[in-house]
Motif scaffolding. Sequence first.
Motif, short mmCIF file in Angstrom:
data_model
loop_
_atom_site.label_atom_id
_atom_site.label_comp_id
_atom_site.label_asym_id
_atom_site.label_seq_id
_atom_site.Cartn_x
_atom_site.Cartn_y
_atom_site.Cartn_z
N LEU A 25 12.09 5.38 -4.40
CA LEU A 25 11.39 4.29 -4.63
C LEU A 25 10.10 4.71 -5.45
CD1 LEU A 25 12.98 3.53 -1.99
CD2 LEU A 25 11.66 1.44 -2.40
N LYS A 26 9.47 4.04 -6.27
CA LYS A 26 8.26 4.35 -6.81
C LYS A 26 6.97 3.48 -6.11
CE LYS A 26 10.30 5.31 -11.17
NZ LYS A 26 10.39 5.00 -12.49
N GLY A 27 6.32 3.87 -5.12
CA GLY A 27 5.27 3.19 -4.66
C GLY A 27 4.46 3.75 -3.61
N ASP A 28 3.88 3.20 -2.63
CA ASP A 28 2.93 3.75 -1.86
C ASP A 28 3.47 3.93 -0.72
OD1 ASP A 28 0.58 4.55 -0.44
OD2 ASP A 28 -0.64 3.54 -1.34
N PHE A 29 3.85 4.68 0.21
CA PHE A 29 4.38 4.95 1.26
C PHE A 29 4.03 3.91 2.43
CE2 PHE A 29 5.82 6.38 5.55
CZ PHE A 29 7.21 6.63 5.39
N ALA A 30 2.65 4.14 2.82
CA ALA A 30 1.99 3.33 3.93
C ALA A 30 2.07 1.77 3.83
CB ALA A 30 0.45 3.70 4.03
N PRO A 31 1.88 1.20 2.65
CA PRO A 31 1.75 -0.23 2.62
C PRO A 31 3.07 -0.66 2.64
CG PRO A 31 0.43 0.76 1.06
CD PRO A 31 0.95 2.06 1.54
N LEU A 32 4.17 -0.05 2.04
CA LEU A 32 5.43 -0.41 1.93
C LEU A 32 6.21 -0.41 3.37
CD1 LEU A 32 7.09 1.13 -1.39
CD2 LEU A 32 7.06 -1.41 -0.71
N CYS A 33 5.60 0.49 4.04
CA CYS A 33 6.25 0.87 5.33
C CYS A 33 5.53 -0.31 6.32
CB CYS A 33 5.69 2.16 6.10
SG CYS A 33 6.60 2.75 7.49
N GLU A 34 4.39 -0.88 6.21
CA GLU A 34 3.69 -1.94 6.78
C GLU A 34 4.42 -3.03 6.67
OE1 GLU A 34 -0.33 -4.25 7.05
OE2 GLU A 34 -0.21 -2.37 5.82
N ALA A 35 4.93 -3.41 5.20
CA ALA A 35 5.44 -4.57 4.77
C ALA A 35 6.92 -4.59 5.46
CB ALA A 35 5.67 -4.48 3.44
N LEU A 36 7.61 -3.40 5.42
CA LEU A 36 9.08 -3.32 6.12
C LEU A 36 8.71 -3.83 7.80
CD1 LEU A 36 12.16 -3.29 5.64
CD2 LEU A 36 11.89 -0.85 5.79
N ILE A 37 7.80 -3.23 8.23
CA ILE A 37 7.66 -3.38 9.72
C ILE A 37 7.45 -4.92 10.07
CG2 ILE A 37 5.91 -3.03 11.54
CD1 ILE A 37 5.60 -0.09 10.55
N ASN A 38 6.54 -5.60 9.26
CA ASN A 38 6.40 -6.87 9.28
C ASN A 38 7.70 -7.78 9.32
OD1 ASN A 38 3.59 -6.87 9.82
ND2 ASN A 38 2.75 -6.68 7.92
N ILE A 39 8.36 -7.45 8.23
CA ILE A 39 9.62 -8.30 8.23
C ILE A 39 10.74 -7.92 9.15
CG2 ILE A 39 11.57 -8.54 6.78
CD1 ILE A 39 9.55 -7.70 4.24
N LEU A 40 10.60 -6.82 9.63
CA LEU A 40 11.61 -6.35 10.80
C LEU A 40 10.95 -7.03 12.14
CD1 LEU A 40 12.14 -2.70 10.25
CD2 LEU A 40 13.95 -4.29 10.12
N LYS A 41 9.65 -7.19 12.35
CA LYS A 41 9.21 -7.80 13.44
C LYS A 41 9.41 -9.45 13.58
CE LYS A 41 4.84 -7.68 16.48
NZ LYS A 41 3.63 -7.30 16.13
N ASN A 42 9.40 -10.07 12.31
CA ASN A 42 9.76 -11.36 12.53
C ASN A 42 11.16 -11.41 12.51
OD1 ASN A 42 7.33 -12.55 11.50
ND2 ASN A 42 7.49 -12.12 9.37
N SER A 43 12.15 -10.76 12.11
CA SER A 43 13.52 -11.07 12.29
C SER A 43 13.68 -10.71 13.78
CB SER A 43 14.16 -9.61 11.40
OG SER A 43 14.07 -9.89 10.20
#
Length: 427
Positions: free
Chosen positions: A315-333
Amino acid sequence: MIYIKDFILHLFFILFPILLYHSITFYRNEIINESMQKMYLFISCSISSIMCMLFPIFVHAGVNFDLRGIPIIIAILYGGYLYGFFTIVVLLLFRLLIGGYDGIISTFIATPLYTILPAFLYPYWADFNKKIKFVASFFIISIKFLALYFVIYFGHSFLQFQYNHLFEDFRYAILLGVFSFITIVLAIFLLEYFLDIAAIQRQVQKTKRLSMVSSLAASVAHEIRTPLTVVKGFSQLLGTEQNKSNKEFVPIILHELDRTEEIVQNFLNLANNKVSEMKSISSIELIDSSIEALTTYSSNSKVPIDCFHEKNYRLKGDFAPLCEALINILKNSIDAVSNPHGKVTVKCFMKNKNVIIQVKDNGVGMTSEQIERLGEPAYNLIEKGTGLGLMTAFSIIYAHGGDIQFKSKINKGTVVTISIPGYKKGA
């Protein structure tokens, strides 16, 4: 060539309601909920079918046909089983009202035959790309053509139908097929085009709201953090006192201060979610790191997270923010799962040069109205939540040029699809 004029009239009957609906909603700057969209589709398709029957396409004496079946097919593919069924009922009732033994019998036999394939394709239709939809349209029209031919032949041979000259000359049959295919392709093209515009409009509005909240969040968070630090310091000093009546309140104070500090940190994360540096990121590393960060939370909630990697993608991106976004989505699930057999599943694959990360749960699910409001300020579906985590996830994914979509059914679960530009890892 009078049938060309009649064909254009049928095009008007079928396409004009689509154009009218888009014009009204677009210029009023409104986003209509899914139920109202399907209701409008049912009404417009019913009217289109009736108008097509009232003004058939005349080729010459004894040869005429109409495109009443196209709105029925559109209603099923885009409105679903319920509204498609209602549209068919309206068509059949109006055919009974018109009368005519041959027409009534042929309509009642042919309609179920050519609606089988659209009904079968409906659950998968939204996931098809436009090319597949146009190819599927060809097969749908072919089946409609065969159903009509079967009914005319069967009716003439066994039910004493009057002779229909439509298939006497094969040119007329080809004409019907070409007209039908052109009409359904144009209708699908317009619907898909307007659905894309509506999706972009929703994303623009959501991005504007996130931008406003982000600018406000930075100032609010910094103003609150300073007095919080002072209060927390004095509370810790209070805990060292010998007075037991005071000391028993200290853990409560500290717990609430920690919770408030977490909210402030979420505000700061929302305000500082800009992509600092775009790098090549491993999809496996991103997903595994996010799941690992939630190991304790998942274990305490008794909701396992299963992960399936098709391959490793970049992926092309910034690792830390993307990881934070995925953590928030997983936590909601995880929070959405309440049954003892609940679980969260993560899948990763490549589609149209985008890396797709799907997070699926078998939790309580959401209505279409709730999905529309996801990512709004102060909107959350969890009592202990603030809604900031999902807002942050939306903002981070949009900042990476990506997209996030939700599909959900009440008491069945939710599928979150994250799309980020990327490329397949080379050898």
